[in-house]
Design a protein around this motif. Structure first.
Motif, short mmCIF file in Angstrom:
data_model
loop_
_atom_site.label_atom_id
_atom_site.label_comp_id
_atom_site.label_asym_id
_atom_site.label_seq_id
_atom_site.Cartn_x
_atom_site.Cartn_y
_atom_site.Cartn_z
N SER A 40 24.17 51.74 -21.14
CA SER A 40 24.72 50.43 -21.24
C SER A 40 25.08 49.99 -22.51
O SER A 40 26.10 49.43 -23.00
CB SER A 40 23.80 49.21 -20.69
OG SER A 40 22.39 49.29 -21.43
N GLY A 41 24.08 50.45 -23.63
CA GLY A 41 24.69 50.35 -25.10
C GLY A 41 25.93 50.98 -25.45
O GLY A 41 26.64 50.61 -26.12
N MET A 42 26.05 52.26 -25.08
CA MET A 42 27.12 52.86 -25.29
C MET A 42 28.52 52.40 -24.76
O MET A 42 29.63 52.23 -25.33
CB MET A 42 27.20 54.47 -24.68
CG MET A 42 26.06 55.29 -25.43
SD MET A 42 25.67 56.69 -24.42
CE MET A 42 27.39 57.62 -25.21
N ILE A 43 28.38 51.50 -23.50
CA ILE A 43 29.59 50.85 -22.90
C ILE A 43 29.69 49.70 -23.97
O ILE A 43 30.96 49.54 -24.03
CB ILE A 43 29.19 50.24 -21.55
CG1 ILE A 43 29.15 51.46 -20.27
CG2 ILE A 43 30.31 49.38 -20.96
CD1 ILE A 43 29.95 52.45 -20.21
N GLN A 44 28.97 49.16 -24.40
CA GLN A 44 29.01 48.02 -25.37
C GLN A 44 29.78 48.52 -26.50
O GLN A 44 30.80 47.69 -26.97
CB GLN A 44 27.86 47.35 -25.90
CG GLN A 44 27.84 46.17 -26.54
CD GLN A 44 27.91 44.82 -25.88
OE1 GLN A 44 28.11 45.07 -24.66
NE2 GLN A 44 28.04 43.79 -26.46
N ILE A 45 29.42 49.59 -27.12
CA ILE A 45 30.25 50.17 -28.14
C ILE A 45 31.91 50.40 -27.66
O ILE A 45 32.79 50.19 -28.61
CB ILE A 45 29.43 51.60 -28.77
CG1 ILE A 45 28.20 51.13 -29.27
CG2 ILE A 45 30.30 52.40 -29.86
CD1 ILE A 45 27.29 52.45 -29.72
N PHE A 46 31.90 51.04 -26.57
CA PHE A 46 33.29 51.40 -26.22
C PHE A 46 34.11 50.07 -26.06
O PHE A 46 35.11 50.07 -26.35
CB PHE A 46 33.26 52.35 -25.04
CG PHE A 46 34.65 52.66 -24.22
CD1 PHE A 46 35.32 53.44 -24.80
CD2 PHE A 46 35.13 51.80 -23.05
CE1 PHE A 46 36.42 53.64 -24.49
CE2 PHE A 46 36.28 52.27 -22.61
CZ PHE A 46 36.98 53.14 -23.28
N MET A 47 33.57 49.23 -25.17
CA MET A 47 34.38 47.93 -24.95
C MET A 47 34.41 46.96 -25.93
O MET A 47 35.51 46.15 -25.94
CB MET A 47 33.46 47.16 -23.69
CG MET A 47 33.08 48.09 -22.38
SD MET A 47 34.98 48.24 -21.86
CE MET A 47 35.61 46.62 -21.33
N TYR A 48 33.64 46.89 -27.02
CA TYR A 48 33.75 45.96 -28.04
C TYR A 48 33.69 46.64 -29.45
O TYR A 48 32.61 46.42 -30.29
CB TYR A 48 32.65 44.81 -27.98
CG TYR A 48 32.44 44.25 -26.56
CD1 TYR A 48 33.51 42.99 -26.48
CD2 TYR A 48 31.66 44.53 -25.81
CE1 TYR A 48 33.53 42.40 -25.27
CE2 TYR A 48 31.71 43.96 -24.35
CZ TYR A 48 32.42 42.89 -24.39
OH TYR A 48 32.43 42.13 -22.87
N PRO A 49 34.54 47.36 -29.61
CA PRO A 49 34.58 48.45 -30.80
C PRO A 49 34.56 47.48 -32.24
O PRO A 49 34.24 48.16 -33.16
CB PRO A 49 35.93 49.26 -30.77
CG PRO A 49 36.88 48.48 -29.91
CD PRO A 49 35.73 47.74 -28.97
N GLN A 79 25.80 45.91 -18.78
CA GLN A 79 24.66 45.68 -17.73
C GLN A 79 25.28 45.96 -16.23
O GLN A 79 24.32 46.45 -15.64
CB GLN A 79 24.41 44.03 -17.67
CG GLN A 79 23.82 43.66 -18.93
CD GLN A 79 23.24 42.15 -18.99
OE1 GLN A 79 22.47 41.85 -18.24
NE2 GLN A 79 23.85 41.41 -19.88
N PHE A 80 26.30 45.86 -15.84
CA PHE A 80 26.76 46.16 -14.69
C PHE A 80 26.71 47.69 -14.41
O PHE A 80 26.25 48.12 -13.39
CB PHE A 80 28.32 45.67 -14.55
CG PHE A 80 28.88 46.01 -13.05
CD1 PHE A 80 28.74 45.54 -11.93
CD2 PHE A 80 29.84 47.14 -13.02
CE1 PHE A 80 28.90 45.97 -10.66
CE2 PHE A 80 30.50 47.65 -11.89
CZ PHE A 80 29.86 47.04 -10.60
N ALA A 81 27.14 48.38 -15.54
CA ALA A 81 27.16 49.75 -15.42
C ALA A 81 25.49 50.20 -15.47
O ALA A 81 25.22 51.37 -14.73
CB ALA A 81 27.72 50.58 -16.97
N ALA A 82 24.53 49.63 -16.10
CA ALA A 82 23.05 50.11 -15.99
C ALA A 82 22.71 49.73 -14.64
O ALA A 82 22.05 50.32 -13.79
CB ALA A 82 22.27 49.30 -16.95
#
Length: 230
Positions: free
Chosen positions: A126-135, A214-217
């Motif tokens: 979920s943290g990696m998704i955050q990095i990708f979505m909000y660079p 969070q949705f990905a998690a």
């Protein structure tokens, strides 16, 4: 709505859940100590996910300076560490309450090793998704929100209709009620609007994990429980 218990009783002690709750509380107490001494900002910047720094370090490592991989590895190392850092009393209380009510039953169903693996891997993912979505996000992202979402997803996959003993607070009156577990799938996302209550004094500010992460998690937790059921 405050979940209290799902009334699943077992002789198996949810040891991992106990440890996760204990570690989160211990680190939050350390944060309070750092807050009083003015050192909390450095702590959160070191332990939190900072998407802009991570993406900049990756770009530099690939195209300009291979020594930047050291920074990349350190920023990626912060992914699991950030799961144990919280920015407010409301955030840690909300996360640990859901961890207690839903986590112990998921642990008993998955087993200790798979349960811990889910908590850490889904939290990191979920943290990696955050990095990708909000660079371009330049403030730290902290909290166990993603890890807890994965546990909630696993629980809903197996026990969507179980009644959860809950309390409905009405000013000074607390009414005991039973609510279907599926309801908390929605309430989990709504309650995070209030996670700024009781915030610590963190210079520069922080943010919670975005809903995409969070949705990905949550989907990860549901998928793992489904595979185990088979």
């Amino acid at each position: 709505m405050i979940p209290i218990s799902d009334n699943f009783y077992s002789w198996k002690k949810p040891i991992i859940t106990y440890w996760l709750i204990g570690i989160n509380i211990a680190i939050f107490c350390w944060e309070l100590k750092l807050d009083t001494s003015g050192q909390l900002g450095n702590f959160v910047n070191n332990w939190g996910i900072i998407p802009e720094q991570t993406n900049t370090a990756i770009t530099n490592a690939i195209f300009y300076n291979s020594a930047a991989w050291i920074v990349v590895f350190w920023r990626l190392f912060a992914l699991p560490l950030s799961l144990f850092v919280h920015s407010s009393f409301s955030q840690i209380l909300g996360n640990l309450l859901f961890l207690w009510v839903f986590g112990k039953t998921v642990e008993r169903n998955l087993g200790q090793q798979r349960y811990l693996l889910l908590y850490l891997v889904a939290g990191v993912f979920s943290g990696m998704i955050q990095i990708f979505m909000y660079p371009k996000l330049s403030i730290p992202v902290i909290g166990a929100n993603g890890a807890i979402a994965s546990i909630l997803g696993a629980y809903m996959m197996k026990f969507p209709k179980v009644k959860i003993d809950s309390i409905l607070p009405l000013i000074i009156i607390f009414i005991p009620i039973e609510i279907p577990a599926f309801f908390y799938l929605f309430w989990w996302f709504i309650q995070q609007l209030f996670y700024g209550i009781g915030s610590l004094n963190i210079p520069g500010g922080v943010t919670n994990l975005g809903y995409w992460g969070q949705f990905a998690a949550l989907v990860t937790g549901a998928a793992l429980m489904r595979m185990v059921k088979r």
